[in-house]
Scaffold this active site. Structure first.
Site, PDB file in Angstrom:
ATOM      1  CG  ASP A 115      -1.684  -1.196   1.334  1.00 58.11           C
ATOM      2  OD1 ASP A 115      -1.256  -2.291   1.103  1.00 58.11           O
ATOM      3  OD2 ASP A 115      -2.747  -1.198   1.954  1.00 58.11           O
ATOM      4  CG  HIS A 127      -3.180   3.703   1.634  1.00 60.56           C
ATOM      5  ND1 HIS A 127      -4.472   3.896   1.406  1.00 60.56           N
ATOM      6  CD2 HIS A 127      -3.108   2.700   2.486  1.00 60.56           C
ATOM      7  CE1 HIS A 127      -5.214   2.823   1.733  1.00 60.56           C
ATOM      8  NE2 HIS A 127      -4.288   1.962   2.266  1.00 60.56           N
ATOM      9  CG  ASP A 143      -5.473  -0.384  -0.474  1.00 61.24           C
ATOM     10  OD1 ASP A 143      -6.447  -0.743  -1.192  1.00 61.24           O
ATOM     11  OD2 ASP A 143      -5.659  -0.372   0.880  1.00 61.24           O
ATOM     12  CG  ASP A 175      -9.348   6.154  -0.933  1.00 61.78           C
ATOM     13  OD1 ASP A 175      -9.982   7.094  -1.186  1.00 61.78           O
ATOM     14  OD2 ASP A 175     -10.104   5.115  -0.977  1.00 61.78           O
ATOM     15  NE  ARG A 176      -7.417   4.763   5.984  1.00 63.62           N
ATOM     16  CZ  ARG A 176      -8.245   5.390   7.029  1.00 63.62           C
ATOM     17  NH1 ARG A 176      -8.139   6.269   7.599  1.00 63.62           N
ATOM     18  NH2 ARG A 176      -9.216   4.452   7.329  1.00 63.62           N
ATOM     19  CG  ASN A 202      -9.340  -2.443   0.800  1.00 68.05           C
ATOM     20  OD1 ASN A 202      -8.141  -2.631   0.656  1.00 68.05           O
ATOM     21  ND2 ASN A 202      -9.980  -1.932   1.678  1.00 68.05           N
ATOM     22  CG  HIS A 203      -8.767   2.118   0.306  1.00 70.66           C
ATOM     23  ND1 HIS A 203      -9.243   3.269   0.812  1.00 70.66           N
ATOM     24  CD2 HIS A 203      -8.531   1.327   1.414  1.00 70.66           C
ATOM     25  CE1 HIS A 203      -9.408   3.004   2.157  1.00 70.66           C
ATOM     26  NE2 HIS A 203      -8.980   1.955   2.402  1.00 70.66           N
ATOM     27  CG  HIS A 240      -5.026  -5.294  -1.571  1.00 66.65           C
ATOM     28  ND1 HIS A 240      -3.951  -4.315  -1.124  1.00 66.65           N
ATOM     29  CD2 HIS A 240      -5.832  -4.908  -0.768  1.00 66.65           C
ATOM     30  CE1 HIS A 240      -4.273  -3.467  -0.458  1.00 66.65           C
ATOM     31  NE2 HIS A 240      -5.347  -3.793   0.053  1.00 66.65           N
ATOM     32  NE  ARG A 283      -8.404  -5.485   6.706  1.00 60.38           N
ATOM     33  CZ  ARG A 283      -7.714  -4.826   6.767  1.00 60.38           C
ATOM     34  NH1 ARG A 283      -8.108  -3.530   6.519  1.00 60.38           N
ATOM     35  NH2 ARG A 283      -6.328  -4.863   6.770  1.00 60.38           N
ATOM     36  CG  HIS A 327      -5.852  -5.632   3.080  1.00 55.71           C
ATOM     37  ND1 HIS A 327      -6.700  -4.391   2.686  1.00 55.71           N
ATOM     38  CD2 HIS A 327      -6.774  -6.541   3.884  1.00 55.71           C
ATOM     39  CE1 HIS A 327      -8.069  -4.723   3.014  1.00 55.71           C
ATOM     40  NE2 HIS A 327      -7.986  -6.100   3.711  1.00 55.71           N
TER      41      HIS A 327
END
Length: 486
Positions: free
Chosen positions: A230, A232, A259, A262-263, A291-292, A340, A388, A415
């Site tokens: 990730d 991110h 990923d 995001d964030r 997943n993002h 992932h 999660r 992840h």
């Protein structure tokens, strides 16, 4: 002698001491340690709602929203008038995109604390978000009736203003010279002209949609291959990866394992960089879906807002469409399976089953594609519920059976944030790699990458620390209601 809450006085006192230690760990952003300490307090005295609600908050910080919902629910069962129980559960539901359930909990907080101005403000934000989601669902076009947004884009006809002095693509070919100029612009917080952004994204789309859902990668003897986890939206840490490990090239190929966005608040810069390298040398830049890379996550965690701010609203649907083209898994030299999230809720899944997944859609809530994107390993054998709230947890026996049935040696997945940037689990048969150091500017973790050299294909793990970035906070473009609870 038992106290009024059912614990002995000695246990109750010890539990309170441990809870205080957990609070200190939480304040120091040591959230895994806080979970462990709150768990010790609960084992000594499981009848105090505050212990469960505090552990729920630590789970939220670790993105373990399913576990947070469970803990907050237990706090509510112990004390139905404990407002923080509803508050924590509502925040976890929000993070999972379950707006209707979140709204019910924040309405209950308001009933319990009618004069709490902070609760009132957050309830209003939640109501606005829920109404917006319902409106968007009402006007949404069914997939079967949807036309590709690409049909309406002609980037050749977009005029580049004379005063634009940023990176330019000459003709149809993305070059290293262009990418280096784009890097310089991004480091100076300049946006790429939308004409060239369209060109990069559309060219990447054509390359990605032609690939299978599971991609086989062959590395010649004596050559190496790098897997990153990730990122991110941490663009400056991505640049540091290239400083440490070299730019992508035929001799230095990469796989970024989902990923990307995001964030972090430089997600547009990250995705345009990765897509640009994919366009320049397709075999040097492999990309997997995380997943993002999905509409729901992007709407909540900042990418959608960032795209609207830096490129314009028209790009939101385009990115969503291209994310649906990303492959789901990779196999390197018939030995290393890279995905992932993780493995599956049933045994017997073959590589051919993954190849046959129709991935050109938003991630479903169950099934192989969901589990590829969301699942996590667990230390105990067998399978268990996901911390999660999506996917599942799987043990060492599940990993070893999958590898044996598919004649593979190793699972590499991402992840999950890890303090050292990586973790080796399941008797050395599974490695988690996470490449976003000091995640969200608060976790203090290292980042990592894994280099494999053929023919041995033994993992060589390299760790690195975070580098400075401009004063733009993580989640700067996230939905207002989520920032209120982060």
């Amino acid at each position: 002698m038992a106290g009024i809450d059912g614990a002995s006085n000695a246990n109750a006192e010890q539990a309170e001491e441990i809870k205080n230690l957990a609070n200190e760990a939480f304040k120091a952003n040591k959230f895994s340690q806080a979970v462990d300490l709150y768990s010790q307090a609960i084992n000594l005295n499981g009848h105090k709602a505050v212990y469960w609600a505090n552990r729920a908050f630590a789970h939220i910080k670790l993105e373990e929203y399913g576990s947070a919902v469970q803990d907050a629910t237990r706090a509510i069962e112990l004390d139905p008038k404990y407002s923080k129980g509803y508050y924590r559960r509502g925040a976890a539901y929000l993070a999972m995109g379950k707006f209707k359930e979140a709204l019910k909990d924040f309405q209950q907080v308001k009933r319990i604390c009618p004069n709490d101005l902070d609760a009132t403000r957050k309830l209003k934000e939640c109501e606005k978000a829920y109404q917006k989601i319902r409106f968007e669902e009402a006007i949404a076009v069914k997939d079967s009736q949807r036309h590709s947004v690409v049909d309406s884009i002609d980037y050749h006809s977009i005029e580049v203003e004379p005063q634009y002095n940023g990176a330019r693509i000459e003709g149809e070919v993305v070059t290293l010279e262009f990418i280096k100029k784009m890097f310089d612009d991004f480091k100076n917080q300049k946006c790429l002209h939308r004409r060239y952004a369209y060109q990069i994204i559309l060219q990447a789309r054509e390359l990605l949609r032609a690939m299978p859902s599971l991609v086989d990668i062959s590395i010649s003897d004596g050559h190496h291959f790098t897997v990153c986890g990730d990122v991110h939206g941490q663009f400056y840490d991505l640049l540091n990866i290239f400083e440490l490990n070299g730019l992508p090239s035929e001799e230095n190929p990469y796989l970024f394992n989902g990923d990307f966005v995001d964030r972090g608040s430089f997600s547009v810069e990250v995705i345009l960089t990765l897509f640009a390298f994919k366009c320049m040398i397709p075999s040097a830049m492999h990309l997997a879906r995380g997943n993002h890379e999905s509409k729901n996550m992007n709407k909540i965690y900042g990418f959608e807002g960032e795209v609207k701010s830096k490129l314009g609203e028209a790009f939101v649907e385009l990115f969503a469409e291209v994310f649906c083209c990303l492959p789901l898994a990779h196999v390197i030299n018939d030995k290393v399976f890279v995905v992932h999230g993780g493995l599956f809720s049933v045994d017997g899944v073959k590589l051919s089953d993954i190849r046959s997944i129709d991935r050109f859609c938003e991630p479903p809530e169950e099934g192989l594609m969901c589990e590829i994107l969301w699942s996590d390993p667990q230390p105990q054998p067998g399978r268990g519920p996901s911390k999660r709230g999506v996917g599942l947890s799987f043990g060492e026996d599940v990993t070893k059976r999958f590898l044996q049935e598919n004649n593979l040696d190793l699972v590499v997945r991402s992840h999950e944030m890890k303090d050292e940037g990586y973790e080796v689990e399941h008797d050395g048969k599974l490695i988690t790699v996470f490449s976003a150091p000091n995640y969200c500017d608060q976790m203090g973790n290292k980042g990592a990458l894994i280099r494999f050299k053929a023919p041995e294909m033994k993992p060589d793990i390299v760790t690195f620390s975070a580098v400075p970035h401009p004063n733009v906070m993580p989640m700067a473009y996230a939905s207002n209601f989520l920032r209120l609870f982060s």
